[in-house]
Structures are given as C-alpha cells and as structure tokens.
Motif scaffolding. Sequence first.
Motif, PDB file in Angstrom:
ATOM      1  N   TRP A  57       0.842  -1.189   0.000  1.00 59.44           N
ATOM      2  CA  TRP A  57       0.000   0.000   0.000  1.00 59.44           C
ATOM      3  C   TRP A  57       0.879   1.241   0.000  1.00 59.44           C
ATOM      4  CZ3 TRP A  57       0.817   3.250   4.157  1.00 59.44           C
ATOM      5  CH2 TRP A  57       1.417   2.684   5.296  1.00 59.44           C
ATOM      6  N   ILE A  58       0.312   2.336  -0.435  1.00 56.59           N
ATOM      7  CA  ILE A  58       0.961   3.645  -0.374  1.00 56.59           C
ATOM      8  C   ILE A  58      -0.120   4.673  -0.099  1.00 56.59           C
ATOM      9  CG2 ILE A  58       0.840   3.940  -2.902  1.00 56.59           C
ATOM     10  CD1 ILE A  58       3.509   5.545  -2.656  1.00 56.59           C
ATOM     11  N   ASP A  59       0.146   5.572   0.849  1.00 57.47           N
ATOM     12  CA  ASP A  59      -0.901   6.493   1.298  1.00 57.47           C
ATOM     13  C   ASP A  59      -0.274   7.785   1.813  1.00 57.47           C
ATOM     14  OD1 ASP A  59      -3.477   7.300   1.742  1.00 57.47           O
ATOM     15  OD2 ASP A  59      -3.693   6.283   3.671  1.00 57.47           O
ATOM     16  N   GLY A  60      -1.118   8.771   1.992  1.00 55.22           N
ATOM     17  CA  GLY A  60      -0.682  10.036   2.574  1.00 55.22           C
ATOM     18  C   GLY A  60      -0.562  11.164   1.577  1.00 55.22           C
ATOM     19  N   GLY A  61      -0.763  10.866   0.293  1.00 54.83           N
ATOM     20  CA  GLY A  61      -0.615  11.899  -0.725  1.00 54.83           C
ATOM     21  C   GLY A  61      -1.605  13.030  -0.567  1.00 54.83           C
ATOM     22  N   THR A  62      -2.840  12.707  -0.251  1.00 54.44           N
ATOM     23  CA  THR A  62      -3.874  13.738  -0.098  1.00 54.44           C
ATOM     24  C   THR A  62      -3.556  14.652   1.076  1.00 54.44           C
ATOM     25  OG1 THR A  62      -5.536  12.256  -1.029  1.00 54.44           O
ATOM     26  CG2 THR A  62      -6.336  14.147   0.234  1.00 54.44           C
ATOM     27  N   GLN A  63      -3.141  14.063   2.204  1.00 56.25           N
ATOM     28  CA  GLN A  63      -2.799  14.866   3.380  1.00 56.25           C
ATOM     29  C   GLN A  63      -1.576  15.748   3.105  1.00 56.25           C
ATOM     30  OE1 GLN A  63      -3.518  11.631   3.198  1.00 56.25           O
ATOM     31  NE2 GLN A  63      -4.162  10.764   5.184  1.00 56.25           N
ATOM     32  N   GLN A 113       1.004   1.885  -7.549  1.00 58.04           N
ATOM     33  CA  GLN A 113      -0.304   1.406  -7.103  1.00 58.04           C
ATOM     34  C   GLN A 113      -0.115   0.115  -6.312  1.00 58.04           C
ATOM     35  OE1 GLN A 113      -3.095   3.117  -7.657  1.00 58.04           O
ATOM     36  NE2 GLN A 113      -2.023   4.671  -8.866  1.00 58.04           N
ATOM     37  N   PRO A 114      -1.021  -0.165  -5.341  1.00 56.96           N
ATOM     38  CA  PRO A 114      -0.926  -1.418  -4.585  1.00 56.96           C
ATOM     39  C   PRO A 114      -0.863  -2.629  -5.507  1.00 56.96           C
ATOM     40  CG  PRO A 114      -2.521   0.049  -3.567  1.00 56.96           C
ATOM     41  CD  PRO A 114      -2.121   0.697  -4.866  1.00 56.96           C
ATOM     42  N   VAL A 149       3.741  10.740   3.662  1.00 57.03           N
ATOM     43  CA  VAL A 149       3.592   9.711   2.625  1.00 57.03           C
ATOM     44  C   VAL A 149       4.323   8.445   3.071  1.00 57.03           C
ATOM     45  CG1 VAL A 149       3.958   9.120   0.218  1.00 57.03           C
ATOM     46  CG2 VAL A 149       3.479  11.489   0.840  1.00 57.03           C
ATOM     47  N   ASN A 150       3.593   7.357   3.190  1.00 52.63           N
ATOM     48  CA  ASN A 150       4.166   6.100   3.656  1.00 52.63           C
ATOM     49  C   ASN A 150       3.738   4.953   2.758  1.00 52.63           C
ATOM     50  OD1 ASN A 150       5.444   6.850   6.377  1.00 52.63           O
ATOM     51  ND2 ASN A 150       3.387   7.715   6.570  1.00 52.63           N
ATOM     52  N   TRP A 151       4.520   3.892   2.787  1.00 49.26           N
ATOM     53  CA  TRP A 151       4.195   2.695   2.015  1.00 49.26           C
ATOM     54  C   TRP A 151       4.887   1.489   2.646  1.00 49.26           C
ATOM     55  CZ3 TRP A 151       7.391   6.568   0.000  1.00 49.26           C
ATOM     56  CH2 TRP A 151       8.744   6.227  -0.162  1.00 49.26           C
TER      57      TRP A 151
END
Length: 409
Positions: A337-343, A358-359, A397-399
Amino acid sequence: MASKALILIEGHRSIGPLYVRAAQRRGLYPITMSIDPTQYGYLAAEGTEAVQVDTNDLDAMKSVYSRLRLTHAIAGLTGFSGLDESVYVTVGKLCRHFSLPGPDPASIEQCHDKFVQRQLLAQAGIPLPDYRVAMNATEVECAAAEIGLPVVIKPVVGSGSSGVRLCHTAEELAKHAAYLLGGTRITQSTPKILIEEFAQGQYYNVDTMGHQVVGVGTAEFDCPPHFVFREVTFPAPLGKDEHERIVDLSLSCLQALGLGWGPANIELRWTKRGPVVIEVNPRLGAGPQLVNLAYGIDLVTEHIKLATGGKCALLKKRSHTAAWRYLIPDLDGTLDWIDGGTQAAAIPGIAEVKLYAQPKMPIIRKGDSEDCIGYVIAASPSRDQTATLLQQAVDLVNWTITPFRDGHC
C-alpha cells in the motif's frame, strides 16, 4: 480544418501532462505520436488524441505526420525523452524535413552521443572529467587503469541515469561492464561505454532557453553507486562569482555544441579545480515546475511558443525557493500500500504531490530515474521554510513493500 495541432513525439510521466495542458491553454490541440500510447496514463486521463506509430522509424513518422496535416493545421512539433534521448534527434529531423521551427538535428545528434559531445566540449576548452570510450571489457579495464579508480561508467547513449554506475573496485567495474556489454539492457545502439573520472563536488544543473541561462539549481542523489536524484532545489545557494562562472561556462557549452534553439540542461560539479561539466542535454531538465515556482517562468509554455513560431519571454517574476523530493523505495518486492498523498498535498506551500505506484505493483529497482514511485514539490519565499514544508509533506507519505520470495516476483 480542425483547431491548430501541436504534435508531441512520445511522452513523459511528469512533464508530459505539463505540455498537454500548456498546449490546451494556448488553444492548441495536442496529438501524441508514440510506439505505445498506453504507457502514458495521462493521455487517457486528459482525453487527448494519440496515434500509434514506430517512433524509431523516421519514414513511418513522416507518413503519419503527412496524414495528420490533411485534417489538422499543424502549428508545431516537439517531443520528450524517457530513457532514450533519440526522440530529440527524431524531433529535429522531422522539424527540418517539414520546415517547422525546431532544433538543428546535427547539433542534437552530437549531444546524443556522449563521447562525441565530450570531444567537442574538450576542443572548446570546456573543463571536463578525464574520460575514455570502450567497446569491450579489455578496453574498459585499460581505460579505468589510465584514469584511476573510482570511475563512473555509462552507456554512450542514454538518459535518466540508465546504466550509470560508480565503480570503486576492479570487480565492480568488470561486473557492470559485462552488464552493459552483454545485451541485457534494452538498447538500439552499439554497446559503447563511456568511462570517466568521478568528479567529486557539489552537483549543479542549469536550465537554459535559447542563448539565455534561466536558472541554476542544485541536487542531492540517493544511495550510491547509482545516480538517482533524491532532491532538487532551485535556485542553488551560490555567491555572485560562483553563479557568474557557472553561467559563463554554460553559455560556452551551448556555443561549443551548436545549441541555442529551445531548451537545454547542463549538469556540472564544483570540484577542487572549479566547475566541471558532466553532461549537456538538449532538452528541458527533469523539473520545469521548480523553475516556474522559483522564478515565475514557465519553460514548458515558452518552449511551445518557440515550437509554434513565436518568441519566448524569460523575465523573472518572483524570487522563491522550490524543492522537489523524489520518493525512492529501499527494497524490491510487491507494493502492499501507499498512502498520505492527499494529506501531504493539503499542506499550504506544497505545490504538487504525485504517486505513480499502485498497490500490488512489483517494485524492481534498476538504479535509474524510473525507480521513483512518486514525488513531492514545495515552494515558499524562504529556503528554510521550503525545506521544512517539504519534509513535513514527505513524512506523511508512507508505504510498505513485501520482498519477493527467493528474489523472484
């Protein structure tokens, strides 16, 4: 006739969308010619026209162009470089053949061959790292012995740091030379290798348009022995004398190589003997967004103006600091997973956040620019503030990556 069209040869995942949007803002209809248009996701996202054609076949390109101009008033043509800068040679030849504004194809071809480029720069007295060219493993070994380890070895033709490696030992040298010579890389050229002295010192990159230096940036690299950018900042913190020396050297490079139409990017390092030129690229640098944020000069739009027969305007409108952090994974495997871009994008002063990965996507690092799985760009009036904002955003941003079993996908 439909609206005037701007032909774009191939694409680029970060600056390709900038060209599409800038063309549209100027009332142009962008059409991309590509060997595989599906590799550029932004084309479908932007809803722009694409034509599949073998962009390595000049006659096929001429035929498609001739067909397109039956239905479109073509205003101009330009192109991009991924890991193969031969696109720019093709652009120059097509522009010359169809009497369109564009770069001199002979000058672009000289730059395309890094060995020929260095010969021309050396003849003009431009300071360079010591260098040799080799066609086989024995010549590589002899060249490195003459120059002295460590050395940087790279393909004579290529971009995006593809195949570029710093070798400290004879074993590292032999292994990478075998890789470059063994046909394991996808290349359309004779496997000639450039061996050069490792010029140690701060790295700078210079963006020019025509015969004018627009800006001087600086960059840091990720983990050696590769040369993958970690962070790029505009403008570089330079004193007046240092800045003038870099500007003068950059203009001398353009003159020596017969450049001066459109964009160019000059890479150099400040060594014990002063600024030393590493490479001259007859194209935009990797981050025109930084130049725009720092100086208020949109190099993409200015390039399109030139390509469509207009004149560019390079007056600086602001004096900010802009920085670009590349997101580089530290192992191979499957992206969970990869997340945090919106924040991250919501932080005031963050100009852009882009996540390519992408996941479930396999992550296979090759030591070139394609290793980047995303980036964050920040800008503010202050260098320290920009650095703080950038780090705050990057921290969000973390993954996670699950390593491949037994080293296989």
